[in-house]
Design an enzyme around this catalytic site. Sequence first.
Site, PDB file in Angstrom:
ATOM      1  N   LYS A  16       2.130   7.626  -9.056  1.00 33.31           N
ATOM      2  CA  LYS A  16       2.652   7.381  -7.475  1.00 33.31           C
ATOM      3  C   LYS A  16       1.580   6.202  -7.320  1.00 33.31           C
ATOM      4  O   LYS A  16       0.518   6.521  -7.186  1.00 33.31           O
ATOM      5  CB  LYS A  16       2.415   8.557  -6.424  1.00 33.31           C
ATOM      6  CG  LYS A  16       3.046   8.057  -5.334  1.00 33.31           C
ATOM      7  CD  LYS A  16       2.317   8.941  -4.074  1.00 33.31           C
ATOM      8  CE  LYS A  16       1.554   8.527  -3.388  1.00 33.31           C
ATOM      9  NZ  LYS A  16       1.585   6.938  -2.901  1.00 33.31           N
ATOM     10  N   CYS A  64     -13.982  -1.071  -4.834  1.00 33.51           N
ATOM     11  CA  CYS A  64     -14.913   0.170  -5.184  1.00 33.51           C
ATOM     12  C   CYS A  64     -16.279  -0.219  -5.542  1.00 33.51           C
ATOM     13  O   CYS A  64     -17.311   0.376  -5.197  1.00 33.51           O
ATOM     14  CB  CYS A  64     -14.292   1.313  -6.023  1.00 33.51           C
ATOM     15  SG  CYS A  64     -13.984   0.573  -7.817  1.00 33.51           S
TER      16      CYS A  64
HETATM   17  P1  NAD Z   1      -6.342   6.165  -0.592  1.00 31.86           P
HETATM   18  O1  NAD Z   1      -7.246   7.167  -0.890  1.00 31.86           O
HETATM   19  O2  NAD Z   1      -5.938   6.010   1.069  1.00 31.86           O
HETATM   20  O3  NAD Z   1      -5.011   6.268  -0.995  1.00 31.86           O
HETATM   21  C1  NAD Z   1      -4.920   6.062  -2.700  1.00 31.86           C
HETATM   22  C2  NAD Z   1      -3.686   6.839  -3.106  1.00 31.86           C
HETATM   23  O4  NAD Z   1      -3.548   8.140  -2.503  1.00 31.86           O
HETATM   24  C3  NAD Z   1      -2.441   6.199  -2.594  1.00 31.86           C
HETATM   25  O5  NAD Z   1      -1.283   5.940  -3.422  1.00 31.86           O
HETATM   26  C4  NAD Z   1      -1.919   7.027  -1.281  1.00 31.86           C
HETATM   27  O6  NAD Z   1      -0.500   6.872  -1.000  1.00 31.86           O
HETATM   28  C5  NAD Z   1      -2.372   8.445  -1.988  1.00 31.86           C
HETATM   29  N1  NAD Z   1      -2.608   9.445  -0.946  1.00 31.86           N
HETATM   30  C6  NAD Z   1      -2.875   9.401   0.254  1.00 31.86           C
HETATM   31  N2  NAD Z   1      -2.969  10.608   0.847  1.00 31.86           N
HETATM   32  C7  NAD Z   1      -2.558  11.559  -0.072  1.00 31.86           C
HETATM   33  C8  NAD Z   1      -2.798  13.045  -0.149  1.00 31.86           C
HETATM   34  N3  NAD Z   1      -3.009  13.749   0.883  1.00 31.86           N
HETATM   35  N4  NAD Z   1      -2.433  13.480  -1.374  1.00 31.86           N
HETATM   36  C9  NAD Z   1      -2.235  12.855  -2.336  1.00 31.86           C
HETATM   37  N5  NAD Z   1      -2.306  11.463  -2.417  1.00 31.86           N
HETATM   38  C10 NAD Z   1      -2.619  10.825  -1.329  1.00 31.86           C
HETATM   39  O7  NAD Z   1      -7.012   4.642  -0.868  1.00 31.86           O
HETATM   40  P2  NAD Z   1      -6.546   3.200  -0.913  1.00 31.86           P
HETATM   41  O8  NAD Z   1      -6.970   3.004   0.720  1.00 31.86           O
HETATM   42  O9  NAD Z   1      -5.407   3.002  -1.177  1.00 31.86           O
HETATM   43  O10 NAD Z   1      -7.748   2.510  -1.653  1.00 31.86           O
HETATM   44  C11 NAD Z   1      -9.058   2.246  -1.267  1.00 31.86           C
HETATM   45  C12 NAD Z   1      -9.962   3.389  -1.813  1.00 31.86           C
HETATM   46  O11 NAD Z   1      -9.890   3.337  -3.149  1.00 31.86           O
HETATM   47  C13 NAD Z   1     -11.504   2.756  -1.426  1.00 31.86           C
HETATM   48  O12 NAD Z   1     -12.096   3.989  -0.944  1.00 31.86           O
HETATM   49  C14 NAD Z   1     -11.992   2.700  -2.931  1.00 31.86           C
HETATM   50  O13 NAD Z   1     -13.417   2.797  -3.141  1.00 31.86           O
HETATM   51  C15 NAD Z   1     -11.212   3.348  -3.614  1.00 31.86           C
HETATM   52  N6  NAD Z   1     -11.386   2.818  -5.098  1.00 31.86           N
HETATM   53  C16 NAD Z   1     -11.995   3.596  -6.144  1.00 31.86           C
HETATM   54  C17 NAD Z   1     -12.099   2.829  -7.523  1.00 31.86           C
HETATM   55  C18 NAD Z   1     -12.811   3.734  -8.408  1.00 31.86           C
HETATM   56  O14 NAD Z   1     -12.533   3.553  -9.556  1.00 31.86           O
HETATM   57  N7  NAD Z   1     -13.896   4.265  -8.216  1.00 31.86           N
HETATM   58  C19 NAD Z   1     -11.110   1.885  -7.870  1.00 31.86           C
HETATM   59  C20 NAD Z   1     -10.482   1.352  -6.516  1.00 31.86           C
HETATM   60  C21 NAD Z   1     -10.499   1.951  -5.372  1.00 31.86           C
END
Ligand code: NAD
Length: 494
Positions: free
Chosen positions: A186, A295
């Site tokens: 997803k 991140c």
């Molecule tokens: P997010 O957590 O809002 O969403 C990420 C994914 O999770 C999306 O596909 C979203 O639809 C899904 N999601 C949302 N709610 C969910 C639920 N209840 N259950 C399952 N899936 C759900 O994150 P974002 O805003 O898309 O991305 C930004 C975040 O990602 C930042 O905090 C960033 O630091 C982190 N990030 C981490 C890394 C790493 O490798 N450590 C890399 C890139 C981004």
Amino acid sequence: MTLISSIGAALPQVRENRHLIGGSWIAGAEWIERTSPSHGVVVSRSARGGEAEVTAAIAAARQAFDDGRWSQLSAKARAAALLRVADLIEARVEPLALMETLESGKPITQSRGEISGAADLWRYAAALSRTVEGDSHNGLGPDILAQVVKDPIGVVSIITPWNFPFWILGQKLPFALAAGCTCVVKPSEMTSSTTVMLGEMLAEAGVPDGVVNIVLGHGEPVGAVMAAHPDVDMVTFTGSTGVGRRIARTAADTLKKVALELGGKNPQVIFPDADLDSAADAVVFGVFFNVGQCCNSGSRILVHADIAQDFVARVVALTRKVTFGDPLDPATQVGAIVTPEHAARIDGYVAAARAEGAEVVLGGGVLEVPGLGRQFYRPTVVCGVTPEMAIARDEVFGPVLSVLTFRTLDEALALVNDADYGLSAGVWSENVHTCLTFARRAQAGTVWTNTWMDGFPEVTFGGVKQSGLGREGSHHGIDDYVEIKYLCLGDILK
Ligand code: NAD
């Protein structure tokens, strides 16, 4: 829908994305539209999945795993398919990069780099698939031969964010496939297109139907069902720490394996004996890359008090040279913020820091880019930040640098480790003892000394503390997707 002229030629019509379930492309009753953050026009619409679609996708992945159409192939055959995917990605860098840029707002040159880099991840994973091996114990007595073997873990749910959609998929999917797993993927509802474009390549590359299934839609219900469903053996997630926590809680009900790549508040520490020009260059790159929506963003720096004024002046001077603007312009280095709501959130952090006594020495507020929307944020440097301020502790996820000061290595390490996160950290000094002491004591999954953000498929990526669980990349990148079995052959001498 007519696209505005600057992108109309590049993308003559709105792209339509469907679910991929058991090898079939499935439309939805409802759609999610994505507006280009920089151009303000709709560039794609994606089917909005519900429980029915995600349940069907999990069933397809389960069947594909259990009947062995992928898991029972030789590693050589799986590797060959992954290599063909890599070739197809490379042949389609341009259309993939265009969609990545239009949906995410990142510069086109950066998108091209990420797509090509992802092809390399597919190649590396293909090579790894042929290295999965176990142990054999023949010293346990004359009639016992004991084996420890590695099997693919099964059905893997892969949930990805919007900031590096194709690259992060490349950190997960080829490694899961290399191990012999089947998957349900997803992507973020905001940046689904390149994942679907990859889905189109898989059949062409010879990956059997049902091995990779893609369900589009929001975290609730699609992602939540992917974390909860008993037929899923593992969930791997990259995204925010809050959602990661929720996924871990949900997955606990069925005790499925969880791998999490979450947020960071990554410090770079600058000592007076460092090469200050190189350090300033890395600080500017580290915080403004991907408009800070990263991140690994180097969003806080700790500068020795004796050089703080001089160092900040170098950072500000370099920042003025960074080209913010239209992501479709190849000269642009930094693009747009992903949504208006997120731009407002970034501004809220800067305003709060100012109200608490910090000094905004550069930027703050909306950046006007002629001819484009208001979803750009000015490169911002905030001095006089203290450790308890939200801007020093939270993941601002924008082009905002917080500057703190220190006097001793111990003080710097205390500031570095006084954080919920532990993704990466960096140190700048010409003294090898300073660098090594820092590297050993910093609580982070990655420590860079006299460099920042260098990464390769051959090395690990991941965080400690609330930055995540598990490691991607390197040979550890495939270990997450295997289950270990002890297999004892007794009474072998007849
Ligand atoms: P997010 O957590 O809002 O969403 C990420 C994914 O999770 C999306 O596909 C979203 O639809 C899904 N999601 C949302 N709610 C969910 C639920 N209840 N259950 C399952 N899936 C759900 O994150 P974002 O805003 O898309 O991305 C930004 C975040 O990602 C930042 O905090 C960033 O630091 C982190 N990030 C981490 C890394 C790493 O490798 N450590 C890399 C890139 C981004």
